[in-house]
Every structure is written in structure tokens, then in C-alpha cells.
Motif scaffolding. Structure first.
Motif, PDB file in Angstrom:
ATOM      1  N   ASP A 379       5.506 -13.042 -11.286  1.00 52.16           N
ATOM      2  CA  ASP A 379       4.321 -12.277 -11.652  1.00 52.16           C
ATOM      3  C   ASP A 379       4.406 -10.959 -10.882  1.00 52.16           C
ATOM      4  O   ASP A 379       4.266 -10.948  -9.647  1.00 52.16           O
ATOM      5  CB  ASP A 379       3.058 -13.076 -11.271  1.00 52.16           C
ATOM      6  N   ALA A 380       4.647  -9.842 -11.584  1.00 51.45           N
ATOM      7  CA  ALA A 380       4.906  -8.560 -10.913  1.00 51.45           C
ATOM      8  C   ALA A 380       3.749  -8.160 -10.008  1.00 51.45           C
ATOM      9  O   ALA A 380       3.961  -7.718  -8.873  1.00 51.45           O
ATOM     10  CB  ALA A 380       5.175  -7.488 -11.954  1.00 51.45           C
ATOM     11  N   LYS A 381       2.509  -8.403 -10.473  1.00 54.91           N
ATOM     12  CA  LYS A 381       1.346  -7.949  -9.681  1.00 54.91           C
ATOM     13  C   LYS A 381       1.274  -8.699  -8.357  1.00 54.91           C
ATOM     14  O   LYS A 381       1.038  -8.130  -7.299  1.00 54.91           O
ATOM     15  CB  LYS A 381       0.052  -8.203 -10.484  1.00 54.91           C
ATOM     16  N   GLN A 382       1.518 -10.017  -8.446  1.00 54.77           N
ATOM     17  CA  GLN A 382       1.399 -10.825  -7.231  1.00 54.77           C
ATOM     18  C   GLN A 382       2.505 -10.478  -6.230  1.00 54.77           C
ATOM     19  O   GLN A 382       2.262 -10.380  -5.029  1.00 54.77           O
ATOM     20  CB  GLN A 382       1.441 -12.316  -7.583  1.00 54.77           C
ATOM     21  N   ILE A 383       3.731 -10.294  -6.709  1.00 53.46           N
ATOM     22  CA  ILE A 383       4.829  -9.984  -5.781  1.00 53.46           C
ATOM     23  C   ILE A 383       4.617  -8.588  -5.195  1.00 53.46           C
ATOM     24  O   ILE A 383       4.889  -8.345  -4.024  1.00 53.46           O
ATOM     25  CB  ILE A 383       6.200 -10.110  -6.492  1.00 53.46           C
ATOM     26  N   GLN A 384       4.065  -7.693  -6.019  1.00 55.62           N
ATOM     27  CA  GLN A 384       3.768  -6.347  -5.502  1.00 55.62           C
ATOM     28  C   GLN A 384       2.695  -6.444  -4.411  1.00 55.62           C
ATOM     29  O   GLN A 384       2.777  -5.788  -3.379  1.00 55.62           O
ATOM     30  CB  GLN A 384       3.260  -5.467  -6.645  1.00 55.62           C
ATOM     31  N   GLN A 385       1.719  -7.337  -4.632  1.00 51.63           N
ATOM     32  CA  GLN A 385       0.660  -7.533  -3.627  1.00 51.63           C
ATOM     33  C   GLN A 385       1.262  -8.034  -2.311  1.00 51.63           C
ATOM     34  O   GLN A 385       0.905  -7.576  -1.228  1.00 51.63           O
ATOM     35  CB  GLN A 385      -0.353  -8.555  -4.173  1.00 51.63           C
ATOM     36  N   VAL A 386       2.215  -8.969  -2.435  1.00 48.77           N
ATOM     37  CA  VAL A 386       2.886  -9.519  -1.244  1.00 48.77           C
ATOM     38  C   VAL A 386       3.599  -8.391  -0.504  1.00 48.77           C
ATOM     39  O   VAL A 386       3.424  -8.196   0.704  1.00 48.77           O
ATOM     40  CB  VAL A 386       3.901 -10.622  -1.660  1.00 48.77           C
ATOM     41  N   LEU A 387       4.414  -7.636  -1.262  1.00 48.63           N
ATOM     42  CA  LEU A 387       5.224  -6.582  -0.644  1.00 48.63           C
ATOM     43  C   LEU A 387       4.319  -5.505  -0.040  1.00 48.63           C
ATOM     44  O   LEU A 387       4.556  -5.028   1.081  1.00 48.63           O
ATOM     45  CB  LEU A 387       6.167  -5.987  -1.703  1.00 48.63           C
ATOM     46  N   PHE A 388       3.277  -5.173  -0.780  1.00 49.88           N
ATOM     47  CA  PHE A 388       2.367  -4.131  -0.316  1.00 49.88           C
ATOM     48  C   PHE A 388       1.731  -4.538   1.019  1.00 49.88           C
ATOM     49  O   PHE A 388       1.685  -3.777   1.978  1.00 49.88           O
ATOM     50  CB  PHE A 388       1.276  -3.896  -1.380  1.00 49.88           C
ATOM     51  N   ASN A 389       1.298  -5.814   1.085  1.00 49.91           N
ATOM     52  CA  ASN A 389       0.661  -6.303   2.314  1.00 49.91           C
ATOM     53  C   ASN A 389       1.629  -6.217   3.507  1.00 49.91           C
ATOM     54  O   ASN A 389       1.254  -5.772   4.593  1.00 49.91           O
ATOM     55  CB  ASN A 389       0.228  -7.751   2.106  1.00 49.91           C
ATOM     56  N   ILE A 390       2.890  -6.592   3.251  1.00 53.30           N
ATOM     57  CA  ILE A 390       3.875  -6.593   4.353  1.00 53.30           C
ATOM     58  C   ILE A 390       4.178  -5.150   4.779  1.00 53.30           C
ATOM     59  O   ILE A 390       4.268  -4.844   5.977  1.00 53.30           O
ATOM     60  CB  ILE A 390       5.147  -7.343   3.910  1.00 53.30           C
ATOM     61  N   VAL A 391       4.282  -4.240   3.787  1.00 51.93           N
ATOM     62  CA  VAL A 391       4.572  -2.834   4.105  1.00 51.93           C
ATOM     63  C   VAL A 391       3.405  -2.213   4.867  1.00 51.93           C
ATOM     64  O   VAL A 391       3.601  -1.528   5.875  1.00 51.93           O
ATOM     65  CB  VAL A 391       4.890  -2.048   2.808  1.00 51.93           C
ATOM     66  N   ILE A 392       2.174  -2.495   4.402  1.00 53.55           N
ATOM     67  CA  ILE A 392       0.996  -1.916   5.093  1.00 53.55           C
ATOM     68  C   ILE A 392       0.909  -2.444   6.529  1.00 53.55           C
ATOM     69  O   ILE A 392       0.666  -1.686   7.470  1.00 53.55           O
ATOM     70  CB  ILE A 392      -0.314  -2.228   4.315  1.00 53.55           C
ATOM     71  N   ASN A 393       1.198  -3.757   6.704  1.00 53.46           N
ATOM     72  CA  ASN A 393       1.221  -4.315   8.071  1.00 53.46           C
ATOM     73  C   ASN A 393       2.214  -3.551   8.940  1.00 53.46           C
ATOM     74  O   ASN A 393       1.935  -3.229  10.098  1.00 53.46           O
ATOM     75  CB  ASN A 393       1.648  -5.793   8.050  1.00 53.46           C
ATOM     76  N   ALA A 394       3.404  -3.270   8.346  1.00 56.34           N
ATOM     77  CA  ALA A 394       4.454  -2.557   9.100  1.00 56.34           C
ATOM     78  C   ALA A 394       3.974  -1.155   9.464  1.00 56.34           C
ATOM     79  O   ALA A 394       4.146  -0.709  10.605  1.00 56.34           O
ATOM     80  CB  ALA A 394       5.734  -2.500   8.275  1.00 56.34           C
ATOM     81  N   LEU A 395       3.358  -0.482   8.493  1.00 58.00           N
ATOM     82  CA  LEU A 395       2.871   0.882   8.761  1.00 58.00           C
ATOM     83  C   LEU A 395       1.800   0.844   9.855  1.00 58.00           C
ATOM     84  O   LEU A 395       1.786   1.674  10.765  1.00 58.00           O
ATOM     85  CB  LEU A 395       2.286   1.506   7.480  1.00 58.00           C
ATOM     86  N   GLN A 396       0.916  -0.170   9.760  1.00 63.99           N
ATOM     87  CA  GLN A 396      -0.155  -0.265  10.767  1.00 63.99           C
ATOM     88  C   GLN A 396       0.407  -0.580  12.155  1.00 63.99           C
ATOM     89  O   GLN A 396      -0.168  -0.186  13.161  1.00 63.99           O
ATOM     90  CB  GLN A 396      -1.167  -1.341  10.358  1.00 63.99           C
ATOM     91  N   ALA A 397       1.548  -1.277  12.169  1.00 66.03           N
ATOM     92  CA  ALA A 397       2.161  -1.597  13.465  1.00 66.03           C
ATOM     93  C   ALA A 397       2.817  -0.365  14.086  1.00 66.03           C
ATOM     94  O   ALA A 397       3.189  -0.381  15.252  1.00 66.03           O
ATOM     95  CB  ALA A 397       3.208  -2.705  13.281  1.00 66.03           C
TER      96      ALA A 397
END
Ligand code: ADP
Length: 502
Positions: A379-397
């Protein structure tokens, strides 16, 4: 096991008995041989004495040519019960004189003649169903002999007698019986002793251990062995006890762990349900409040101070709404709608959105995308949500700046192909004690965080049979790896996963 140690004891016993029989038997045979030799030597000595006596008795009569007296002496001696006969025969084989008068002039027994011709002094042979020792002495010519004999006759005759060996044989039989009896008794006593020792000190404790092992095999970990003796088998029993102790501890730990997991799963399930309920309750009034505040905000002029306060309220309402949406996702994630997705495309789109994020400004962004990746069925939306969350966490770190590196690659493991997305940052990393917790709902180190992002990621990847790994060293950033099966259409629907940290 019981049969096995019975077989072992039997083998040891057979081995011991064989050794004993061969050892003691050889020893006994050797001594019997010596005894036999001794008995025959004694018989030979007696015969020798007798022969000398006869020799001396007939010496005078021979010197005087009194052959009658010689015959009388031979007959007298020959009457002895242990003697078969006493005789003098000519070297040509003729009997000259004999205690058996009828044999005079007859050919001598060939065996006696053979003894003489072989130059042997004695020999044993059977006659009249009895064993005899034949002993001989050669009568040589002397100065007194030329009266009756030719001067060139060197050997005048052979004096011989047959002594019975019946008594010697009887003694030998008695000795053999004694040796055989004592050997048998010795073997029986030794075998009985060894068997007793083996049964008491080996078979019994081993049998007990074997029985206890069977009980442990059947799941009874309460059993313990009582060491019967302080020897190697006693040590074995102590080792067995230590092993069962360890097994019991391991089982207890496993049970506790299992129980905790069940509790945890239970808690999560109720948290999920509660979160969904609360999120529902919050989202509708929030929508109403948000609409009302927007109307209020439009009522104020741009430079009215109250407008900025109202706008801030709108920002906080939006944040609350996001939290409620996250809670809803966590409690009841939507059903995935699968389609073929090009992961490099999805990474590109996600990074584009992430670039708009306020924290992206200080961070250098790098991308290494593998060529010719097979499409994944997700499901493209769900995997994008996963990736987005991990990338945003990285940016916030990396608030103070750093490097974000996103890479894709094809990975093969256990004969299966996986499409990998690695998100690496150069932030402070994750301390080892938080490795377990970061995937737990509501664990957050951020003032504005919900602690639901990674929990949702894990849940969504579960639906895709995907995996999520995390590696981190404090001070050296963190790497999150998403793996999705590059399987043919439809094969990666839910059914199992591996999400965790390494
Ligand atoms: P949230 O972002 O709301 O805190 P998450 O579940 O996404 O919730 O993250 C949980 C926690 O994991 C974060 O609060 C943070 O402490 C830690 N974390 C996640 N990603 C990183 C990262 N790249 N570097 C350091 N810590 C991280």
C-alpha cells in the motif's frame, strides 16, 4: 537407558570373566605342566635308584660267570608289584636274561631296542593297558669279562627294567583335580565379587540416574539425584542435579517472560481500543472548535494582537487533531490497498515532502538509489507514511544540523529477495537502554511527541510482511532499515514479520 546400562554391565562382566579365565587358566596350566614334570622326574629318580641296585646286585655274579644267580636276582626283583619286568638283552635284540623266564631267547620289545639304539636312557610307553617307564643301563666289557666274552665285545648287554607309572599318573590326576577345583573356585569368587561391585557401585546409581532422566524427559523438573557414593558417578549425579536446576530456572524465566509478553499484548490491545475511542470522541468536537476559531480569526484585523493568539490556538488544535489521527491509526490501521510500487519513486516523493519540513533546513540530504529495483506489492500510502515518519524522526534528531542519507538496494537472504530502504542520520543516536522502548506506544523523548510513530510503523510493516531494523551507537547517529519482500503479486499479505532493532 536401563537396558543400555544392563548391556554395559553384561559386557563388562563378560570381558572380566574372559580375562580371569584366560589369565588364571594359563597360570594353572603352566603350574600343572611343572608339577607333571616334577612327578615324572621323581619316578625317573626312583627307577634310576632301583636300576643301580640291580646293577650292583648282579655285578659279582656276572664277574664270576654265574648266570644262574643273575637270573635269580632278576626274578626276585621282578616280583616287585611296581615292576613289569627286569631283563638283560643282547645289543643284537635277543633277550639274554629276564624276570619273565619265558621271554629268554625271544626278541626284545622293539621299543626297548629302539631306546638303546637311539642312545637314550629312558622312555615311556604303554603295554598291557598300562603306562610304563623303561629305563636302561648299558653293560660294558671289563677286564674280568674276557673269561666268558670275546675281548673285542665292547657292549656285552643292556640291563633294563619297566617301572609302573600308575602311581605317578594317579598323583597327577589328583593334582590336576585340585588345581582345576581351586581355579574354578577362584574364578567364581572373583566373578561374584566383581559383579557385586559393578551392580552396587555402577549399575544401581546409573539405573537410578537413567530413571530420573526419563522423568526429566517427560517434563518433571522437580526430581533430583541422591549421590550414593563420592566417586565419578556421584559427580555425575551432582552434574545432573545442576543441569536440572538450570533447566528449571530457564523454564521459570521463560514462563515469566511469556506471562509478561501476554500482559503486554493485553495492555496494548486495550490501549489500542481505548485510543481509538478517545480519538473518535476528540476528533469531531475538534473539527467544530477549529471551524469556530477560524471564523473568529477572520473577524479580527491582520494587525489585531488577538488574531495571533487565535492563530496559535488553531496551530495547537491542528497538533491535537494530528495526535488524534495517529491514535486512530494506531488503534485501527486502515486496510492496506496493495498495488505495484516503485520504491525509488516512493522515496523521491517522501523526501520531497520532508524537504518542506521546518527541521529540514540545517540538514544535508543525500540519496543513493539502486538501479533496476523490482516493484514491491504494497500500500503506497502506508509505506510512505512509515518512511516519512522515520525521515522526520531523523531530521528532528539533527536539529543542530547533520547529514541524512537515504539509500535503496536489493538484498537477498535465505533464498528470498528484499527491497531495502536505509535511512541514516548523523544525530545523537539512541542509547542502548531505549532500544527496546522506542517501538513501544507512547514512548517519546520529545516535548511535542506522541510516541506513536514507530509503533504505527511497526504495525503497518507487519501488514506487509515487512521488517524494520534499527542500529545505533550513541553519538554516531541511527540507521533505520525497512525491508519489503520483492515477492510476486499478492504474496506479501499479512502473515508474519520481523520488526525490531539490532
Ligand atoms: P515520537 O516521534 O512522537 O517521539 P516515535 O515512535 O516516532 O515517536 O519515536 C519514539 C522515540 O524514538 C523518539 O521520541 C526518539 O527518542 C526515538 N527516535 C526515533 N528516531 C530517532 C532517531 N533517528 N534518532 C534518535 N532518536 C530517535
Amino acid at each position: 537407558m536401563k537396558n543400555a546400562d544392563v548391556r554395559l554391565i553384561t559386557r563388562i562382566l563378560i570381558f572380566n570373566v574372559t580375562l580371569l579365565v584366560v589369565g588364571i587358566g594359563t597360570f594353572t596350566l603352566f603350574h600343572l605342566q611343572r608339577e607333571r614334570q616334577h612327578l615324572f622326574d621323581v619316578s625317573r629318580q626312583h627307577a634310576d635308584v632301583l636300576l643301580s641296585t640291580v646293577e650292583r646286585s648282579i655285578a659279582n655274579a656276572m664277574c664270576t660267570g654265574n648266570t644262574e644267580e643273575v637270573q635269580i636276582v632278576l626274578e626276585l626283583v621282578g616280583n616287585s608289584p611296581h615292576l613289569r619286568k627286569v631283563q638283560i638283552f643282547h645289543p643284537d635284540g635277543r633277550v639274554l636274561r629276564s624276570s619273565r623266564a619265558t621271554e629268554i631267547g625271544q626278541p626284545v620289545d622293539v621299543r626297548d631296542l629302539q631306546l638303546f639304539r637311539n642312545g637314550e636312557r629312558d622312555g615311556i610307553f604303554v603295554a598291557d593297558n598300562e603306562e610304563w617307564l623303561s629305563i636302561q643301563s648299558v653293560i660294558r666289557s671289563g677286564s674280568a669279562c674276557i673269561v666268558c666274552h670275546e675281548a673285542d665285545e665292547e657292549v656285552l648287554g643292556v640291563l633294563g627294567l619297566h617301572v609302573s607309572l600308575a602311581e605317578t599318573r594317579e598323583q597327577l590326576r589328583a593334582t590336576t583335580a585340585l588345581f582345576a577345583g581351586s581355579t574354578l573356585i577362584m574364578v567364581v569368587v572373583l566373578v561374584a565379587g566383581i559383579s557385586w561391585v559393578l551392580l552396587r557401585f555402577v549399575q544401581r546409581p546409573l539405573g537410578q540416574l537413567a530413571g530420573l532422566m526419563t522423568q526429566v524427559e517427560q517434563g518433571d523438573l522437580a526430581v533430583r539425584a541422591k549421590p550414593l557414593h563420592n566417586d565419578e558417578i556421584g559427580q555425575l549425579a551432582l552434574g545432573f542435579n545442576a543441569m536440572v536446576d538450570n533447566l528449571e530456572n530457564a523454564r521459570k524465566q521463560l514462563q515469566d517472560y511469556h506471562f509478561q509478553q501476554m500482559e503486554h499484548a493485553d495492555r496494548l490491545a486495550s490501549v489500542g481500543e481505548m485510543a481509538t475511542g478517545v480519538a473518535h470522541e476528540i476528533k469531531n468536537p475538534l473539527a467544530g472548535i477549529s471551524a469556530a476559531i477560524e471564523v473568529l480569526s477572520e473577524a479580527f484585523d491582520r494587525d489585531d494582537e488577538r488574531k495571533s493568539v487565535v492563530d496559535e490556538v488553531l496551530v495547537q488544535i491542528a497538533r491535537l487533531n494530528k495526535t488524534a489521527t495517529d491514535l486512530l491509526h494506531f488503534g485501527r490501521p486502515g486496510r492496506p490497498e496493495f498495488s505495484h510500487v516503485d520504491i525509488n519513486d516512493l522515496v523521491g516523493r517522501t523526501l520531497f515532502f520532508a524537504d518542506q519540513h521546518p527541521e529540514a533546513g540545517n540538514v544535508e540530504r543525500r540519496k543513493s538509489l539502486a538501479d533496476a529495483l523490482p516493484p514491491v506489492w504494497v500500500d503506497a500510502k502506508q509505506i510512505q507514511q512509515v518512511l516519512f515518519n522515520i525521515v522526520i524522526n531523523a531530521l528532528q534528531a539533527m536539529e543542530q544540523g547533520g547529514t541524512l542519507h537515504v539509500a535503496t538496494e536489493l538484498h537477498e537472504q535465505d533464498g528470498r529477495q528484499w527491497v531495502r530502504i536505509r535511512v541514516a542520520d548523523s544525530g545523537p543516536g539512541i542509547p542502548p537502554e531505549a532500544f527496546e522502548q522506542i517501538f513501544t506506544p507512547f514512548f517519546t523523548t520529545k516535548s511535542q511527541g506522541t510516541g506513536l510513530g514507530l509503533a504505527i510503523c511497526r504495525r503497518l510493516l507487519e501488514e506487509h510482511r515487512g521488517r524494520l531494523f534499527m542500529e545505533s551507537r550513541p553519538g554516531q547517529g541511527a540507521v533505520f532499515t525497512i525491508e519489503l519482500p520483492a515477492d510476486p503479486v499478492g504474496n506479501n499479505a499479512k502473515g508474519g514479520d520481523d520488526c525490531g532493532q539490532t
